[in-house]
Motif scaffolding. Structure first.
Motif, mmCIF file in Angstrom:
data_model
loop_
_atom_site.group_PDB
_atom_site.id
_atom_site.type_symbol
_atom_site.label_atom_id
_atom_site.label_comp_id
_atom_site.label_asym_id
_atom_site.label_seq_id
_atom_site.Cartn_x
_atom_site.Cartn_y
_atom_site.Cartn_z
ATOM 1 N N PRO A 22 0.804 -1.240 0.000
ATOM 2 C CA PRO A 22 0.000 0.000 0.000
ATOM 3 C C PRO A 22 0.831 1.281 0.000
ATOM 4 C CG PRO A 22 -0.887 -1.568 1.586
ATOM 5 C CD PRO A 22 0.413 -2.133 1.110
ATOM 6 N N GLY A 573 -8.007 -8.707 5.527
ATOM 7 C CA GLY A 573 -8.098 -8.156 4.183
ATOM 8 C C GLY A 573 -8.085 -9.222 3.099
ATOM 9 N N LYS A 593 -10.577 1.228 -4.850
ATOM 10 C CA LYS A 593 -11.159 1.158 -3.519
ATOM 11 C C LYS A 593 -12.075 -0.055 -3.464
ATOM 12 C CE LYS A 593 -11.189 6.203 -2.843
ATOM 13 N NZ LYS A 593 -12.040 7.386 -2.573
ATOM 14 N N ALA A 602 -12.971 1.281 1.629
ATOM 15 C CA ALA A 602 -11.571 1.170 2.041
ATOM 16 C C ALA A 602 -10.665 1.412 0.837
ATOM 17 C CB ALA A 602 -11.293 -0.207 2.635
ATOM 18 N N ASN A 603 -9.612 2.173 1.050
ATOM 19 C CA ASN A 603 -8.626 2.398 -0.011
ATOM 20 C C ASN A 603 -7.848 1.117 -0.281
ATOM 21 O OD1 ASN A 603 -9.209 5.121 -0.426
ATOM 22 N ND2 ASN A 603 -7.892 5.744 1.265
ATOM 23 N N GLY A 604 -7.530 0.886 -1.522
ATOM 24 C CA GLY A 604 -6.770 -0.290 -1.902
ATOM 25 C C GLY A 604 -5.498 0.087 -2.622
ATOM 26 N N THR A 634 -6.225 -4.813 -0.162
ATOM 27 C CA THR A 634 -6.535 -4.016 1.017
ATOM 28 C C THR A 634 -6.290 -4.857 2.252
ATOM 29 O OG1 THR A 634 -8.228 -2.728 2.160
ATOM 30 C CG2 THR A 634 -8.979 -4.654 0.951
ATOM 31 N N ASN A 636 -8.010 -4.088 5.039
ATOM 32 C CA ASN A 636 -9.170 -3.804 5.881
ATOM 33 C C ASN A 636 -10.164 -4.949 5.849
ATOM 34 O OD1 ASN A 636 -8.157 -1.306 6.531
ATOM 35 N ND2 ASN A 636 -9.201 -0.268 4.862
#
Length: 913
Positions: A22, A573, A593, A602-604, A634, A636
């Motif tokens: 990331p 994730g 995302k 969530a940002n990816g 991600t 998350n």
């Protein structure tokens, strides 16, 4: 244990595992290629004994004088190989190269939130030199960290830059050149300049370039306003707001560097080598003796478009000219119309003629954008060529707040156009809000012309265009602008109300249709207008058609089809894998995302790979595309992922692909689904459209395969929904055949069957992951004939199971069987042709390569299946009845008997005979 080696082109297809971190910035392939071409000594890879990329570093050397330094563009280590000291090893290598290049220091940028990396750099001797506001996407600041090298004895490069106070930051926050508005006055000045530019462009459209320029020259009031606005911007605002983009100091530093004897001789030697090649090739007859350029302490400089004599310097003997001088030292001169003669002719405040081959340097600073047409810009450059001494330089500085690759084609076309004139580009540097280029007048015009001939690309033309040339937007007066804004707001409110109403109406409709409604009219394919839900009344509890995929528009070069979610096994994730197509040389400019069912986002970390070699579209010769795999990782775990959001970084538009959840681990349904057929109704022989693709023939296809033990079908193309509803009910309710119909509104012409089948095969593997053991992709005229009904004890399945640990796919023998219109059952056709070639047909083990393997033939191990176990018959219209053979003679009696049994059963089911 690892090995450091130079980065090579093939590594770009293998370092996704490193780039998907990331915190690592991912760029287009052309960006990496540019660094590999210009600074290969800095581009290094850390490779494991098994050949896997553990990490890499890339950078460049830039600057002048005491600012000459090595810059780390990217340093990344794969998560699997961290805490082994790899980053420190790569940095040590980078510093050693910079030492050899006689750099004063090494610098890099790091996110202020990346505490681990910051601590590591501190341990390596780096200090925070300054903070760069909103350097990264997402408005995150960056630290500029530096480390002095041996040449910087006093370590001046490590003296931290004083930060402006908070109130200053709030006022002078730099985002881009158009948004750098330090005050209300700054905004007014910029608006004035833009309006004059647009007015000149509008005049050009109305009266033509020459007449428009003549009117503009005669309008002294407008020119005076423009000159005064530019002077204030330069002297008051730019000096404070753009210390990094100091165009004046940049030009002075480069001139000092270029006009050293060693440097100018180096370029002269290059020219002489090219001239020798031209002579050998027969383009130049005689190699003349070329005298060295005469350089005194002061350089003769012509500053064109300098309303305020900004390039006044002790090293320069400057002649500043402009059509609107705002300083007494600036001469009035229209460079477009002035003649280039043997000597300078001027009076106290204007210039009538300029000397030929007199100047060491000609400067176009923010000049070419002022001119409304490409022809006028070319004319200016041609005049500069006449005014320059041989080996003199033309410095072009243009405003550009976009990233380095945004206008790459335009910059390349400029280089090519100027090369045709006789200029050789020797320097290119992208500053934050400026692009700086230097072009050298070569010893002979044939030298850069040779480069131009060897490097011309299809899009290149003899033009000097800027983005504004294609813009049709006009500057609106302030009163009209406010009125238009109110009208636009009213329209937006009306559109919003209509949109909400439409959404409410369609909310009660089948949820699957929501994902294709936006593309039905866009692509206009016939399969997207007949979507009908086929109810599945069997006891099979898992659906292959949810959520419903559809080709959607992502950008001018890319379209996406489907997305799949693969959850991480041991950590939080997972990753979304999307199938897309794009142009062969397209720039993949996306962010990603993950949208969850609880409406959190969530940002990816976006990554991609090309998963198939190029195949040209036969019917559209200019259209070429390849298959891409987009990956969004991600960490998350916000719930259940619902959509993959792909954001076009150029237009900022968001595109949603509904996510299907993959079943990776063993599943009890596997025993119920030995083999699934993915039916490609797009690539069947088009000659069968009228008489072969009928309700009876399609029903026969499904019933035939149900009789041999196959009940799961994924159908790519909703033409199947045009069948008689009674037939569909019969297949699904009575015989338990599971039909999963997917739309396939392909955005391009489907003429390349192999390419189309590769896309369907990739989607089929992901869609059936963990739910079936084997998969075959077939068209409706390709029938499978095993020696007995498929089951775990069937010889064919036992053969598959025996080799499935070693082999990815099994090649089934295929024959082109000729159809007889008088025979109702296809298996009753006995004659086949050996002259009509067929494709290689495979039944494949259901394992999709998730990480770095392509979906095409490369890397797949195959084995040929004995024809006594199974064969494929492809039913075709044969052009002749001669030279045909009976397929029964090539088959064992028991196998023939089973095929006859299938034929009899089909007669009973279809025709009650």
């Amino acid at each position: 244990m690892c090995t450091l080696r130079p980065f090579v082109c093939n590594d770009m297809f293998k370092f996704n595992g490193v780039n998907l971190d990331p915190l690592t910035e991912t760029y287009g392939l052309s960006f990496y290629m540019q660094y590999l071409a210009h600074w290969p000594e800095y581009f290094q890879v850390a490779e494991s004994p098994s050949g896997e990329i553990m990490g890499y570093i890339m950078g460049k050397a830039e600057g002048h004088g005491e600012s000459w330094h090595g810059h780390v563009t990217a340093l990344s280590v794969s998560p699997d190989y961290r805490r082994l000291g790899l980053a420190a090893t790569l940095m040590k290598f980078f510093e050693d190269v910079s030492e050899k290049k006689r750099c004063f220091f090494v610098d890099l940028f790091v996110r202020v939130s990346n505490k681990i990396a910051i601590n590591m750099y501190h341990q390596l001797g780096y200090i925070v030199y300054r903070t760069v506001i909103e350097y990264y996407s997402g408005d995150e600041d960056a630290y500029d960290m530096r480390k002095a090298l041996k040449r910087d004895v006093d370590k001046k490069s490590m003296i931290p830059q004083k930060l402006p106070n908070p109130s200053f930051l709030q006022i002078f926050k730099v985002i881009a050149i158009e948004n750098t508005m330090a005050s209300e006055e700054h905004r007014k000045l910029a608006s004035t300049i833009k309006s004059i530019h647009m007015e000149l462009r509008d005049l050009t459209k109305e009266f033509g370039a020459d007449e428009a320029w003549k009117r503009h020259i005669n309008d002294k009031k407008i020119r005076t306003i423009y000159a005064e606005s530019m002077r204030k911007l330069a002297e008051i605002h730019w000096v404070h707001n753009q210390p990094l983009d100091d165009r004046i100091q940049w030009t002075i530093n480069f001139c000092d560097y270029y006009f050293q004897k060693d440097e100018i001789n180096r370029w002269k030697e290059k020219d002489l080598k090219v001239l020798q090649k031209l002579k050998d090739e027969g383009f130049v007859k005689i190699l003349n003796e070329f005298s060295d350029i005469q350089i005194d302490f002061k350089l003769e400089v012509l500053d064109v478009g300098s309303s305020g004599n900004f390039f006044k310097h002790e090293r320069f003997n400057v002649i500043p000219i402009d059509i609107s001088p705002s300083h007494d030292s600036v001469y009035y001169c229209d460079f477009l119309s002035v003649s280039i003669d043997q000597e300078l002719q001027c009076n106290s405040n204007s210039i009538e003629t300029l000397p030929r081959e007199f100047f060491h340097v000609v400067i176009f600073c923010l000049l070419l954008e002022y001119l409304p047409t490409s022809q006028q810009r070319i004319k200016c450059c041609e005049k500069a060529f006449k005014a320059l001494k041989t080996e003199g330089i033309l410095v072009i500085i243009t405003p550009d707040s976009n990233h380095e690759m945004k206008n790459s084609k335009q910059i390349k076309n400029w280089r090519w156009t100027l090369a045709v004139m006789g200029f050789q580009r020797i320097k290119f540097e992208k500053l934050k809000n400026l692009t700086c280029m230097v072009f050298r007048k070569s010893l002979k015009p044939e030298i850069p012309l040779r480069w131009a001939n060897n490097n011309k690309e299809d899009y290149m033309e003899f033009k000097l265009e800027i983005p504004q040339d294609k813009s049709k937007v006009k500057v609106i007066a302030e009163d009209c602008k406010n009125e238009k804004q109110e009208f636009d707001q009213l329209i937006l409110i009306l559109i919003s109300v209509i949109s909400v109403t439409v959404l409410i109406v369609y909310k009660s409709e089948n949820e699957r249709l929501n994902h294709v409604l936006s593309v039905i009219n866009f692509f206009g394919q016939r399969d997207a207008i007949s979507l009908v839900k086929i109810e599945n009344y069997s006891n099979f509890s898992y659906r292959f058609d949810y959520p419903l995929p559809s080709w959607i528009y992502l950008s001018n070069e890319f379209h996406g089809y489907s997305a799949f979610w693969k959850k991480n096994d041991l950590v939080a994730g997972g990753e979304a894998i999307a199938l897309a197509i794009g142009s062969v040389h397209g720039n993949v400019l996306f962010q990603c995302k993950i949208h969850f069912t609880d409406n959190t986002i969530a940002n990816g970390k976006f990554g991609f790979m090309r998963v198939e070699a190029e195949i040209a579209d036969i019917e559209v010769a200019t259209e070429k595309f390849i298959i891409y795999k987009f990956i969004c990782k991600t960490k998350n775990d916000n719930g259940t992922p619902k959509n993959l959001i792909l954001i076009n970084t150029e237009t900022k538009s968001e595109h949603y692909l509904p996510i299907r959840h993959m079943t990776i681990k063993n599943n009890p349904l596997l025993e119920k689904s030995l083999l699934t057929v993915c039916l490609d109704l797009n690539s069947y022989n088009r000659s069968f459209t009228d008489d072969f693709i009928t309700d009876t023939n399609i029903a026969q296809y499904f019933l035939h395969h149900e009789l041999i033990g196959i009940r799961n079908f994924i159908i790519y193309n909703s033409n199947i929904n045009q069948m008689n509803q009674h037939v569909i009910d019969l297949l699904t309710n009575k015989y338990g055949i599971r039909l999963n119909v997917l739309p396939y509104n392909f955005p391009l012409m489907i003429s390349n069957r192999a390419k189309n089948r590769a896309i369907i095969e990739a989607d089929c593997f992901l869609r059936t992951s963990g739910l079936t053991k084997y998969v075959m992709v077939a068209s409706v005229d390709e029938y499978l004939y095993p020696s007995q009904k498929l089951s775990p004890v069937n010889p064919l399945i036992k053969f598959f199971n025996r080799y499935s640990s070693e082999v990815s796919r099994f090649e089934i023998s295929m024959k082109s069987v000729c159809t007889d219109p008088h025979k109702k059952i296809n298996s009753d056709n006995e004659r086949y042709s050996v002259d009509i070639k067929t494709r290689v047909f495979y039944i494949q083990k259901n394992e999709f390569p998730y990480n770095d393997k392509p979906v095409n033939d490369i890397g797949k191990k195959s084995i040929e299946v004995d024809r006594n176990f199974a064969v494929i018959h492809k039913y075709i219209k044969c052009p002749t009845t001669q030279d045909l053979y009976d397929w029964r003679t090539t088959m064992e009696k028991s196998h023939q008997g089973y095929i006859d049994h299938i034929s009899q059963e089909l007669n009973k089911l279809l025709f009650h005979q």
